[in-house]
Scaffold this motif. Structure first.
Motif, PDB file in Angstrom:
ATOM      1  N   SER A 265       5.863 -51.071  -1.421  1.00 50.77           N
ATOM      2  CA  SER A 265       4.909 -49.977  -1.241  1.00 50.77           C
ATOM      3  C   SER A 265       5.205 -48.891  -2.274  1.00 50.77           C
ATOM      4  O   SER A 265       6.152 -48.989  -3.036  1.00 50.77           O
ATOM      5  CB  SER A 265       5.025 -49.392   0.165  1.00 50.77           C
ATOM      6  OG  SER A 265       6.289 -48.777   0.327  1.00 50.77           O
ATOM      7  N   GLN A 266       4.386 -47.862  -2.255  1.00 52.26           N
ATOM      8  CA  GLN A 266       4.642 -46.721  -3.122  1.00 52.26           C
ATOM      9  C   GLN A 266       5.722 -45.859  -2.485  1.00 52.26           C
ATOM     10  O   GLN A 266       5.621 -45.464  -1.334  1.00 52.26           O
ATOM     11  CB  GLN A 266       3.381 -45.888  -3.302  1.00 52.26           C
ATOM     12  CG  GLN A 266       2.282 -46.581  -4.044  1.00 52.26           C
ATOM     13  CD  GLN A 266       1.056 -45.691  -4.205  1.00 52.26           C
ATOM     14  OE1 GLN A 266       1.039 -44.542  -3.824  1.00 52.26           O
ATOM     15  NE2 GLN A 266       0.021 -46.252  -4.784  1.00 52.26           N
ATOM     16  N   GLY A 267       6.760 -45.567  -3.242  1.00 46.88           N
ATOM     17  CA  GLY A 267       7.798 -44.675  -2.760  1.00 46.88           C
ATOM     18  C   GLY A 267       7.439 -43.228  -3.034  1.00 46.88           C
ATOM     19  O   GLY A 267       7.833 -42.328  -2.297  1.00 46.88           O
ATOM     20  N   LEU A 268       6.665 -43.011  -4.100  1.00 46.28           N
ATOM     21  CA  LEU A 268       6.277 -41.671  -4.506  1.00 46.28           C
ATOM     22  C   LEU A 268       5.025 -41.771  -5.346  1.00 46.28           C
ATOM     23  O   LEU A 268       4.889 -42.692  -6.142  1.00 46.28           O
ATOM     24  CB  LEU A 268       7.414 -41.029  -5.326  1.00 46.28           C
ATOM     25  CG  LEU A 268       7.192 -39.660  -5.913  1.00 46.28           C
ATOM     26  CD1 LEU A 268       7.151 -38.616  -4.804  1.00 46.28           C
ATOM     27  CD2 LEU A 268       8.304 -39.313  -6.878  1.00 46.28           C
ATOM     28  N   ALA A 269       4.114 -40.845  -5.155  1.00 48.15           N
ATOM     29  CA  ALA A 269       2.916 -40.778  -5.985  1.00 48.15           C
ATOM     30  C   ALA A 269       2.480 -39.320  -6.058  1.00 48.15           C
ATOM     31  O   ALA A 269       2.416 -38.656  -5.032  1.00 48.15           O
ATOM     32  CB  ALA A 269       1.794 -41.638  -5.409  1.00 48.15           C
ATOM     33  N   PHE A 270       2.242 -38.835  -7.262  1.00 49.26           N
ATOM     34  CA  PHE A 270       1.772 -37.458  -7.401  1.00 49.26           C
ATOM     35  C   PHE A 270       0.966 -37.307  -8.668  1.00 49.26           C
ATOM     36  O   PHE A 270       1.152 -38.040  -9.642  1.00 49.26           O
ATOM     37  CB  PHE A 270       2.927 -36.461  -7.357  1.00 49.26           C
ATOM     38  CG  PHE A 270       3.870 -36.524  -8.524  1.00 49.26           C
ATOM     39  CD1 PHE A 270       3.763 -35.624  -9.570  1.00 49.26           C
ATOM     40  CD2 PHE A 270       4.884 -37.465  -8.556  1.00 49.26           C
ATOM     41  CE1 PHE A 270       4.644 -35.673 -10.634  1.00 49.26           C
ATOM     42  CE2 PHE A 270       5.767 -37.525  -9.615  1.00 49.26           C
ATOM     43  CZ  PHE A 270       5.652 -36.619 -10.665  1.00 49.26           C
ATOM     44  N   VAL A 271       0.040 -36.359  -8.653  1.00 50.31           N
ATOM     45  CA  VAL A 271      -0.805 -36.081  -9.791  1.00 50.31           C
ATOM     46  C   VAL A 271      -0.023 -35.245 -10.802  1.00 50.31           C
ATOM     47  O   VAL A 271       0.541 -34.202 -10.457  1.00 50.31           O
ATOM     48  CB  VAL A 271      -2.088 -35.347  -9.358  1.00 50.31           C
ATOM     49  CG1 VAL A 271      -2.928 -34.944 -10.564  1.00 50.31           C
ATOM     50  CG2 VAL A 271      -2.900 -36.217  -8.415  1.00 50.31           C
ATOM     51  N   VAL A 272       0.034 -35.750 -12.039  1.00 49.50           N
ATOM     52  CA  VAL A 272       0.759 -35.056 -13.101  1.00 49.50           C
ATOM     53  C   VAL A 272      -0.172 -34.120 -13.864  1.00 49.50           C
ATOM     54  O   VAL A 272       0.193 -33.000 -14.186  1.00 49.50           O
ATOM     55  CB  VAL A 272       1.409 -36.073 -14.071  1.00 49.50           C
ATOM     56  CG1 VAL A 272       2.155 -35.384 -15.173  1.00 49.50           C
ATOM     57  CG2 VAL A 272       2.323 -37.017 -13.328  1.00 49.50           C
TER      58      VAL A 272
ATOM     59  N   ILE B   2       1.932 -21.505  -1.298  1.00 46.09           N
ATOM     60  CA  ILE B   2       1.301 -22.690  -0.732  1.00 46.09           C
ATOM     61  C   ILE B   2      -0.198 -22.445  -0.660  1.00 46.09           C
ATOM     62  O   ILE B   2      -0.659 -21.419  -0.199  1.00 46.09           O
ATOM     63  CB  ILE B   2       1.877 -23.013   0.655  1.00 46.09           C
ATOM     64  CG1 ILE B   2       3.369 -23.346   0.516  1.00 46.09           C
ATOM     65  CG2 ILE B   2       1.130 -24.165   1.297  1.00 46.09           C
ATOM     66  CD1 ILE B   2       4.065 -23.591   1.817  1.00 46.09           C
ATOM     67  N   GLN B   3      -0.969 -23.431  -1.127  1.00 45.17           N
ATOM     68  CA  GLN B   3      -2.415 -23.298  -1.215  1.00 45.17           C
ATOM     69  C   GLN B   3      -3.097 -23.751   0.068  1.00 45.17           C
ATOM     70  O   GLN B   3      -2.621 -24.645   0.748  1.00 45.17           O
ATOM     71  CB  GLN B   3      -2.937 -24.140  -2.371  1.00 45.17           C
ATOM     72  CG  GLN B   3      -2.335 -23.762  -3.701  1.00 45.17           C
ATOM     73  CD  GLN B   3      -2.712 -24.761  -4.772  1.00 45.17           C
ATOM     74  OE1 GLN B   3      -3.547 -25.633  -4.560  1.00 45.17           O
ATOM     75  NE2 GLN B   3      -2.104 -24.639  -5.925  1.00 45.17           N
TER      76      GLN B   3
ATOM     77  N   GLU C  62       1.126 -26.286  -9.380  1.00 45.64           N
ATOM     78  CA  GLU C  62       1.306 -27.380 -10.327  1.00 45.64           C
ATOM     79  C   GLU C  62       2.714 -27.353 -10.919  1.00 45.64           C
ATOM     80  O   GLU C  62       3.258 -26.286 -11.201  1.00 45.64           O
ATOM     81  CB  GLU C  62       0.261 -27.273 -11.428  1.00 45.64           C
ATOM     82  CG  GLU C  62       0.117 -28.559 -12.221  1.00 45.64           C
ATOM     83  CD  GLU C  62      -1.190 -28.588 -12.994  1.00 45.64           C
ATOM     84  OE1 GLU C  62      -2.205 -28.115 -12.468  1.00 45.64           O
ATOM     85  OE2 GLU C  62      -1.155 -29.089 -14.113  1.00 45.64           O
ATOM     86  N   MET C  63       3.294 -28.526 -11.083  1.00 50.52           N
ATOM     87  CA  MET C  63       4.662 -28.623 -11.599  1.00 50.52           C
ATOM     88  C   MET C  63       4.707 -28.330 -13.086  1.00 50.52           C
ATOM     89  O   MET C  63       3.803 -28.701 -13.831  1.00 50.52           O
ATOM     90  CB  MET C  63       5.204 -30.034 -11.383  1.00 50.52           C
ATOM     91  CG  MET C  63       5.520 -30.375  -9.979  1.00 50.52           C
ATOM     92  SD  MET C  63       6.372 -31.971  -9.940  1.00 50.52           S
ATOM     93  CE  MET C  63       5.826 -32.550  -8.366  1.00 50.52           C
ATOM     94  N   ASN C  64       5.811 -27.744 -13.508  1.00 49.00           N
ATOM     95  CA  ASN C  64       6.037 -27.548 -14.938  1.00 49.00           C
ATOM     96  C   ASN C  64       6.688 -28.824 -15.487  1.00 49.00           C
ATOM     97  O   ASN C  64       7.091 -29.699 -14.710  1.00 49.00           O
ATOM     98  CB  ASN C  64       6.878 -26.289 -15.193  1.00 49.00           C
ATOM     99  CG  ASN C  64       8.281 -26.382 -14.616  1.00 49.00           C
ATOM    100  OD1 ASN C  64       8.916 -27.427 -14.626  1.00 49.00           O
ATOM    101  ND2 ASN C  64       8.769 -25.259 -14.094  1.00 49.00           N
TER     102      ASN C  64
END
Length: 109
Positions: free
Chosen positions: A99-106, A4-5, A21-23
């Motif tokens: 609304s947004q259910g999920l949002a993440f940076v790819v 964890i950062q 970051e996700m693979n």
């Protein structure tokens, strides 16, 4: 817990930004989750210096009713290639809660 950062070490943008970051397989699982929930996927992008703003550029329209994970991932990749150096995020819009259910940076640019 050592993965964890710290907030002070890097910029935080969306869900999961405190994790490494996700693979590609993990991103795929998130897209599957968005589709399983019946949410509408959408792709947005922004310059890194403007990423903390409220508005990102929408990449095409949201993919209303999309059921193919591969189609969503292809649009994410097309956005990344068309906008090199930009951050790309994936959003799952919940049309019932409006609304947004999920949002993440790819891609972090």
């Amino acid at each position: 817990m050592s993965d964890i950062q710290s907030f002070k070490q890097s910029q935080k943008y969306e869900t999961f930004s405190y994790l490494p970051e996700m693979n590609p397989e993990q991103v795929r699982k998130q897209v599957e989750y968005i589709i399983e929930q019946g949410w509408n996927p959408a792709v947005e992008h922004s310059e890194p210096e403007n990423a903390f703003g409220h508005y990102w550029y929408m990449w095409k329209l949201p993919m209303f009713g999309e059921q193919s994970v591969d189609t969503v991932l292809a649009e994410v990749e097309a956005c990344r290639q068309e906008n090199p150096g930009h951050m790309v995020r994936l959003i799952g819009y919940d049309n019932y809660a409006q609304s947004q259910g999920l949002a993440f940076v790819v891609h972090r640019g």
